[in-house]
Motif scaffolding. Structure first.
Motif, PDB file in Angstrom:
ATOM      1  N   ASP A  85       0.826  -1.211   0.000  1.00 11.75           N
ATOM      2  CA  ASP A  85       0.000   0.000   0.000  1.00 11.75           C
ATOM      3  C   ASP A  85       0.858   1.258   0.000  1.00 11.75           C
ATOM      4  O   ASP A  85       0.590   2.214  -0.739  1.00 11.75           O
ATOM      5  N   THR A  88       2.381   1.707  -3.368  1.00 13.59           N
ATOM      6  CA  THR A  88       1.363   2.132  -4.331  1.00 13.59           C
ATOM      7  C   THR A  88       1.111   3.629  -4.243  1.00 13.59           C
ATOM      8  O   THR A  88       1.067   4.338  -5.267  1.00 13.59           O
ATOM      9  N   SER A  92       2.005   6.815  -7.022  1.00 12.76           N
ATOM     10  CA  SER A  92       0.808   7.359  -7.667  1.00 12.76           C
ATOM     11  C   SER A  92       0.810   8.876  -7.797  1.00 12.76           C
ATOM     12  O   SER A  92      -0.132   9.444  -8.364  1.00 12.76           O
ATOM     13  N   MET A 122      -4.395   7.058  -8.043  1.00 11.65           N
ATOM     14  CA  MET A 122      -4.062   5.756  -7.481  1.00 11.65           C
ATOM     15  C   MET A 122      -4.072   4.690  -8.571  1.00 11.65           C
ATOM     16  O   MET A 122      -5.061   4.523  -9.288  1.00 11.65           O
ATOM     17  N   ARG A 124      -3.971   1.526  -8.012  1.00 14.63           N
ATOM     18  CA  ARG A 124      -4.860   0.470  -7.537  1.00 14.63           C
ATOM     19  C   ARG A 124      -5.400   0.885  -6.174  1.00 14.63           C
ATOM     20  O   ARG A 124      -4.902   1.809  -5.543  1.00 14.63           O
ATOM     21  N   SER A 125      -6.417   0.173  -5.715  1.00 15.28           N
ATOM     22  CA  SER A 125      -7.005   0.484  -4.415  1.00 15.28           C
ATOM     23  C   SER A 125      -6.018   0.130  -3.301  1.00 15.28           C
ATOM     24  O   SER A 125      -5.271  -0.831  -3.389  1.00 15.28           O
ATOM     25  N   SER A 126      -6.051   0.928  -2.254  1.00  6.26           N
ATOM     26  CA  SER A 126      -5.192   0.696  -1.091  1.00  6.26           C
ATOM     27  C   SER A 126      -5.958   1.094   0.162  1.00  6.26           C
ATOM     28  O   SER A 126      -7.112   1.525   0.097  1.00  6.26           O
ATOM     29  N   CYS A 128      -5.417   3.594   1.800  1.00 11.38           N
ATOM     30  CA  CYS A 128      -5.533   5.056   1.807  1.00 11.38           C
ATOM     31  C   CYS A 128      -6.716   5.538   0.973  1.00 11.38           C
ATOM     32  O   CYS A 128      -7.465   6.419   1.398  1.00 11.38           O
ATOM     33  N   ALA A 129      -6.885   4.971  -0.215  1.00 11.67           N
ATOM     34  CA  ALA A 129      -7.921   5.470  -1.131  1.00 11.67           C
ATOM     35  C   ALA A 129      -8.193   4.446  -2.212  1.00 11.67           C
ATOM     36  O   ALA A 129      -7.339   3.602  -2.514  1.00 11.67           O
ATOM     37  N   PRO A 130      -9.385   4.514  -2.826  1.00 14.12           N
ATOM     38  CA  PRO A 130      -9.682   3.617  -3.955  1.00 14.12           C
ATOM     39  C   PRO A 130      -8.863   3.993  -5.184  1.00 14.12           C
ATOM     40  O   PRO A 130      -8.191   5.020  -5.237  1.00 14.12           O
ATOM     41  N   ARG A 131      -8.949   3.162  -6.189  1.00 11.01           N
ATOM     42  CA  ARG A 131      -8.245   3.373  -7.444  1.00 11.01           C
ATOM     43  C   ARG A 131      -8.814   4.591  -8.172  1.00 11.01           C
ATOM     44  O   ARG A 131     -10.007   4.864  -8.133  1.00 11.01           O
ATOM     45  N   ARG A 134      -7.508  11.046  -7.008  1.00  8.32           N
ATOM     46  CA  ARG A 134      -7.888  11.330  -5.626  1.00  8.32           C
ATOM     47  C   ARG A 134      -7.642  12.778  -5.238  1.00  8.32           C
ATOM     48  O   ARG A 134      -7.810  13.135  -4.083  1.00  8.32           O
TER      49      ARG A 134
END
Length: 236
Positions: A85, A88, A92, A122, A124-126, A128-131, A134
């Motif tokens: 995560d 990622t 991003s 993003m 991918r989703s993590s 912290c936040a969706p894909r 953001r």
């Protein structure tokens, strides 16, 4: 003759009586051997108790070892997810060249040793936040209750803990992967307005999140090719 017969009969009866008594004694001995004495029973109970204690202790040790291995496996899995995560999110951030940076307040990347902030999409989703896009995303290293944590905030959402870090961990930055510094930004400095626009050229930024021993995460950001930085007016 009569006396001899009496004597012989007495001897026979004595022999029969002795044989009968011997058989009785043998039967009594066999009966005694067929059971346990009190001392023998206590010894058997003591040995059985020790055997049961040993068996239960081995079973408990095996159970504890299984639980420890399970907890270790879960901790390793959680740690790997947290690292993924964090990697990622760090990968991003949008690195926009200074030549086409129109709104530094929302588009510029601002990095220090304890925080990294910028516009992000993003991959991918993590946690912290969706894909997807953001807006402004902020990574911050915070210390609380004896722990050093990496926190992530996407837009106006509440900060989320991504992972626990070793103490004295921090961000470092490099444009060539050789010379590293503790702060970086692509926002124009004071007095930059009116200065010549820099030529269109690809730019790169390496971002590291390292502990004091030099171990951690390093992500590479790139602006990509210049032809993808703008859209001609006739295509708007």
């Amino acid at each position: 003759m009569h006396i001899l017969a009496k004597t012989t009969g007495a001897k026979v009866r004595a022999s029969l009586s002795s044989a009968t008594g011997l058989r009785r004694r043998n039967r009594m001995r066999k009966r005694r051997r067929a059971g346990f004495s009190l001392i023998e029973a206590l010894v058997v109970l003591a040995i059985s108790s020790v055997a049961l204690v040993v068996i239960f202790s081995i079973g408990r040790s095996a159970t504890d070892s299984g639980f420890r291995l399970g907890r270790a496996a879960l901790a390793a899995a959680d740690s790997e997810v947290a690292l993924t995560d964090a990697r990622t999110v760090m990968s991003s951030f949008l690195l926009i060249p200074k030549a086409v940076l129109r709104d530094p307040e929302t588009q510029a990347i601002n990095g220090s040793s304890i925080s990294l902030e910028g516009e992000a999409v993003m991959m991918r989703s993590s946690a912290c936040a969706p894909r997807g896009w953001r807006g402004r995303v902020r990574l911050a290293i915070e210390s609380s209750r004896g722990q050093t944590r990496l926190m992530c905030q996407a837009g106006d959402a509440r900060p989320v803990r991504l992972m626990v870090l070793p103490q004295q961990s921090g961000f470092i930055y490099s444009e060539d992967g050789v010379a590293w510094q503790n702060a970086w930004t692509n926002a124009p400095g004071p007095g930059a307005i009116g200065t010549p626009v820099p030529p269109l050229a690809s730019e790169a930024l390496y971002v590291g999140l390292l502990d004091p021993s030099g171990r951690g995460i390093v992500s590479a950001l790139s602006t990509g090719l210049p032809q993808g930085w703008y859209v001609p007016n006739d295509q708007l």
